[in-house]
Design an enzyme around this catalytic site. Structure first.
Site, PDB file in Angstrom:
ATOM      1  CG  HIS A 118      50.554  14.674 -45.689  1.00  0.00           C
ATOM      2  ND1 HIS A 118      50.812  13.336 -45.457  1.00  0.00           N
ATOM      3  CD2 HIS A 118      50.711  15.288 -44.498  1.00  0.00           C
ATOM      4  CE1 HIS A 118      51.102  13.167 -44.174  1.00  0.00           C
ATOM      5  NE2 HIS A 118      51.054  14.349 -43.568  1.00  0.00           N
ATOM      6  CD  GLU A 152      54.471  16.868 -42.570  1.00  0.00           C
ATOM      7  OE1 GLU A 152      54.089  17.044 -41.409  1.00  0.00           O
ATOM      8  OE2 GLU A 152      53.804  16.283 -43.426  1.00  0.00           O
ATOM      9  CD  GLU A 202      49.834  10.197 -43.618  1.00  0.00           C
ATOM     10  OE1 GLU A 202      48.722  10.741 -43.622  1.00  0.00           O
ATOM     11  OE2 GLU A 202      50.523  10.063 -42.584  1.00  0.00           O
ATOM     12  CB  SER A 213      57.027  12.032 -34.255  1.00  0.00           C
ATOM     13  OG  SER A 213      56.575  10.913 -34.994  1.00  0.00           O
ATOM     14  CG  ASN A 272      47.179  16.192 -41.621  1.00  0.00           C
ATOM     15  OD1 ASN A 272      45.995  16.015 -41.906  1.00  0.00           O
ATOM     16  ND2 ASN A 272      48.166  15.508 -42.187  1.00  0.00           N
ATOM     17  N   GLY A 288      54.285   9.947 -37.886  1.00  0.00           N
ATOM     18  CA  GLY A 288      53.485   8.916 -37.227  1.00  0.00           C
ATOM     19  C   GLY A 288      54.296   7.762 -36.671  1.00  0.00           C
ATOM     20  CE  LYS A 328      48.825  12.282 -40.085  1.00  0.00           C
ATOM     21  NZ  LYS A 328      50.003  11.456 -40.262  1.00  0.00           N
TER      22      LYS A 328
HETATM   23  C1  PEP Z   1      51.617  14.800 -40.418  1.00  0.00           C
HETATM   24  O1  PEP Z   1      50.628  14.107 -40.625  1.00  0.00           O
HETATM   25  O2  PEP Z   1      51.841  15.735 -41.171  1.00  0.00           O
HETATM   26  C2  PEP Z   1      52.455  14.482 -39.267  1.00  0.00           C
HETATM   27  C3  PEP Z   1      53.526  15.179 -39.079  1.00  0.00           C
HETATM   28  O3  PEP Z   1      52.031  13.441 -38.452  1.00  0.00           O
HETATM   29  P1  PEP Z   1      52.638  13.087 -36.981  1.00  0.00           P
HETATM   30  O4  PEP Z   1      52.717  14.370 -36.222  1.00  0.00           O
HETATM   31  O5  PEP Z   1      51.643  12.140 -36.427  1.00  0.00           O
HETATM   32  O6  PEP Z   1      53.979  12.478 -37.219  1.00  0.00           O
END
Ligand code: PEP
Length: 253
Positions: free
Chosen positions: A97, A169, A99, A215, A11, A175, A13
């Site tokens: 997601h 998630e 976000e 992460s 992803n 992040g 973003k």
């Molecule tokens: C994500 O954006 O779905 C995500 C898991 O980000 P990160 O790997 O940066 O934590």
């Protein structure tokens, strides 16, 4: 991992210009030539879909989008629809997601409507669920995730779910550099699989992939992905570097 094929999606973003996206995608494609042990998707910003589509054409790497409206067309400024995404070569779409939920007010009902639009167009979906830190501390992770899963999938058939992947998630791990421990992640994945069994029966649930996201890095991917109900990952930050993303993909094999 039963006999589910692991699946790792990047992803990106709100990162990359079309030129940067093309370079990144070309790097991933080149590094994964002849590698088929894991399904892979790249989900760049909308304006980079054409560039990434060119890079992955003729390979097994899927072209993914980061969201999609549930309606086919209409007065929805700033949105794109499933037929539009399909027309530019997208085969999979991330929905719900955190976000989108956190910063853009997307609701469970909205995720459900968007999923309807995606599946009606014959596209695949990666549907994200996960609890905030506060919810985990209040010990309501399973209530929250359970509600999100029910709300997103309610009313769909087991056959429709064949093209749906769930991404667990935890919001507190996205992040932040904090990762759920393999045991913490596995516990929620097993819970989600249990819910899918109730909703769609054991065969459909056993076939569905549940990615972990939050992460994931080359140094923790293997341990996370080797848990019985973790079938790969949804990768944010680490998907922006070819070497890191490829190492994570290979950890899924
Ligand atoms: C994500 O954006 O779905 C995500 C898991 O980000 P990160 O790997 O940066 O934590």
């Amino acid at each position: 991992m039963a006999d589910r094929k692991p699946y790792v999606a990047g992803n990106w973003k709100m990162h990359t210009t079309p030129a940067e996206a093309a370079k990144l995608a070309q790097g991933v494609v080149k590094a994964l030539e002849c590698f088929a042990a894991c399904d892979v998707a790249l989900c760049p910003p909308y304006v980079c879909l054409a560039a990434v589509g060119d890079a992955v054409r003729g390979t097994s790497v899927k072209l993914g989008a980061q969201n999609c409206h549930g309606e086919i067309q209409g007065a929805f400024t700033g949105e794109v629809s499933a037929p539009m995404l399909k027309a530019v070569g997208v085969t999979t779409v991330i929905l719900g997601h955190s976000e989108r939920r956190q910063f853009f007010g997307e609701t469970d009902a909205g995720v459900h409507a968007r999923l309807k639009g995606v599946l009606a167009e014959g596209l695949e979906a990666i549907v994200c669920v996960g609890e905030t830190l506060e919810q985990r501390q209040q010990n309501i992770t399973k209530d929250v995730v359970g509600h999100q899963v029910r709300a997103a999938f309610n009313g769909f058939t087991a056959a429709q779910m064949a093209t749906v992947t769930v991404a667990y998630e935890p919001v507190w791990a996205i992040g932040t550099g904090l990762t759920a421990s393999p045991a913490q992640a596995q516990e929620v994945h097993a819970f989600i699989r249990g819910m899918l069994i109730q909703q769609f029966g054991p065969d459909a649930a056993a076939a569905m992939r549940i990615q972990y996201g939050g992460s994931v890095k080359p140094n923790n991917a293997k341990e996370l992905f080797s848990q019985p109900d973790i079938d790969g990952g949804l990768i944010g930050g680490a998907s922006l570097k070819v070497e890191d993303f490829v190492a994570i993909v290979k950890a899924g094999a």
